[in-house]
Design a protein around this motif. Structure first.
Motif, PDB file in Angstrom:
ATOM      1  N   ARG A  17       0.817  -1.216   0.000  1.00 46.07           N
ATOM      2  CA  ARG A  17       0.000   0.000   0.000  1.00 46.07           C
ATOM      3  C   ARG A  17       0.849   1.264   0.000  1.00 46.07           C
ATOM      4  O   ARG A  17       0.529   2.240  -0.650  1.00 46.07           O
ATOM      5  CB  ARG A  17      -0.925  -0.018   1.220  1.00 46.07           C
ATOM      6  N   ARG A  53       4.181   1.431  -0.913  1.00 47.94           N
ATOM      7  CA  ARG A  53       5.420   1.159  -1.641  1.00 47.94           C
ATOM      8  C   ARG A  53       6.022   2.407  -2.288  1.00 47.94           C
ATOM      9  O   ARG A  53       7.209   2.510  -2.476  1.00 47.94           O
ATOM     10  CB  ARG A  53       5.192   0.082  -2.687  1.00 47.94           C
ATOM     11  N   ALA A  54       5.194   3.370  -2.639  1.00 40.32           N
ATOM     12  CA  ALA A  54       5.656   4.548  -3.378  1.00 40.32           C
ATOM     13  C   ALA A  54       6.085   5.699  -2.465  1.00 40.32           C
ATOM     14  O   ALA A  54       6.435   6.768  -2.959  1.00 40.32           O
ATOM     15  CB  ALA A  54       4.556   5.017  -4.322  1.00 40.32           C
ATOM     16  N   ALA A 107      -1.923  10.905 -12.177  1.00 41.48           N
ATOM     17  CA  ALA A 107      -1.228   9.636 -11.896  1.00 41.48           C
ATOM     18  C   ALA A 107      -1.020   9.467 -10.388  1.00 41.48           C
ATOM     19  O   ALA A 107      -1.174   8.366  -9.849  1.00 41.48           O
ATOM     20  CB  ALA A 107       0.109   9.593 -12.637  1.00 41.48           C
ATOM     21  N   LEU A 108      -0.694  10.560  -9.713  1.00 43.12           N
ATOM     22  CA  LEU A 108      -0.512  10.487  -8.257  1.00 43.12           C
ATOM     23  C   LEU A 108      -1.836  10.185  -7.557  1.00 43.12           C
ATOM     24  O   LEU A 108      -1.882   9.381  -6.621  1.00 43.12           O
ATOM     25  CB  LEU A 108       0.086  11.794  -7.733  1.00 43.12           C
ATOM     26  N   ASP A 135      -4.322   8.558  -8.801  1.00 42.72           N
ATOM     27  CA  ASP A 135      -4.636   7.155  -9.087  1.00 42.72           C
ATOM     28  C   ASP A 135      -3.882   6.198  -8.170  1.00 42.72           C
ATOM     29  O   ASP A 135      -4.344   5.088  -7.912  1.00 42.72           O
ATOM     30  CB  ASP A 135      -4.322   6.814 -10.549  1.00 42.72           C
ATOM     31  N   GLU A 136      -2.725   6.626  -7.679  1.00 41.88           N
ATOM     32  CA  GLU A 136      -1.932   5.799  -6.763  1.00 41.88           C
ATOM     33  C   GLU A 136      -2.288   6.025  -5.298  1.00 41.88           C
ATOM     34  O   GLU A 136      -1.673   5.458  -4.412  1.00 41.88           O
ATOM     35  CB  GLU A 136      -0.434   6.051  -6.968  1.00 41.88           C
ATOM     36  N   LEU A 188      -0.281   9.874   1.329  1.00 45.38           N
ATOM     37  CA  LEU A 188      -0.406   8.636   0.566  1.00 45.38           C
ATOM     38  C   LEU A 188      -1.394   7.785   1.350  1.00 45.38           C
ATOM     39  O   LEU A 188      -1.080   7.327   2.448  1.00 45.38           O
ATOM     40  CB  LEU A 188       0.939   7.924   0.423  1.00 45.38           C
ATOM     41  N   HIS A 189      -2.579   7.625   0.806  1.00 39.98           N
ATOM     42  CA  HIS A 189      -3.717   6.996   1.484  1.00 39.98           C
ATOM     43  C   HIS A 189      -3.990   7.771   2.773  1.00 39.98           C
ATOM     44  O   HIS A 189      -4.436   8.892   2.710  1.00 39.98           O
ATOM     45  CB  HIS A 189      -3.488   5.506   1.703  1.00 39.98           C
TER      46      HIS A 189
END
Length: 193
Positions: free
Chosen positions: A64, A66-67, A111-112, A114-115, A159-160
């Motif tokens: 989840r 990883r980025a 794109a960000l 979407d992640e 991120l999330h």
């Protein structure tokens, strides 16, 4: 007497009492060993199941987020891109390039998103929230409540549900009132007396 003979018999054969007692003791010891190893098996099995669940949870979290490291390196470039797009070129050719760069910038942002990346962009005059903002300076503004956002230097990103970088903001503060010089006046009065 017959009852005593039955006690001393094993599978219908007469066995000396000492030998029978030894066999019964060995049987009791074997049952105790069986119970001990059965408990060890169940404990080991439970430990293995707990370990499996913990590893699955760690893997899910790792996938989840990883980025996260990549995003930390990408965000300064994204900020520079945003600053460059805020400029207003006068040359028509440069304006055409800027339109193309705006398109690319929007694609990067999509794109960000979407992640699972969300932007935390505080608005001016909203209260300072330390959960996703970092105050880099404070200016005196007596007409605003204390700790009100007056400048946004850069947006924050999540991120999330994990904060990657807080939003960098400037906040308002009240003018510090100067301490009255009563102790010095009292010292002068004491010296005159």
């Amino acid at each position: 007497m017959k009852e005593e003979e039955e006690k001393n018999s094993l599978f219908g054969k007469k066995v000396p009492k000492e030998k029978l007692q030894k066999a019964l003791d060995e049987l009791d010891k074997a049952k105790a060993d069986r119970d001990h190893w059965k408990n060890e098996f169940y404990r080991s099995y439970a430990d293995m199941q707990n370990l499996r669940k913990a590893l699955e949870d760690e893997k899910r979290v790792a996938v989840r987020y990883r980025a996260e490291g990549f995003l930390e390196k990408l965000l300064p470039a994204l900020d520079a891109f945003r600053l460059a797009l805020q400029a207003s070129p006068e040359n028509p050719e440069a304006k055409n390039y800027q339109i193309g760069f705006q398109y690319i910038y929007k694609q990067l942002l999509q794109a960000l998103v979407d992640e699972g990346v969300t932007e935390c962009a505080p608005k001016l005059n909203e209260p300072y929230d330390m959960t996703y903002m970092h105050a880099v300076d404070a200016e005196v503004h007596n007409d605003l409540p204390e700790n009100t956002v007056i400048k946004v230097y850069s947006a924050g990103y999540k991120l999330h549900d994990r904060l990657i970088r807080p939003a960098m903001v400037g906040v308002s503060r009240k003018e510090e009132k100067k301490a009255e010089e009563k102790p010095a006046e009292e010292a002068d009065k004491a010296a005159q007396a």
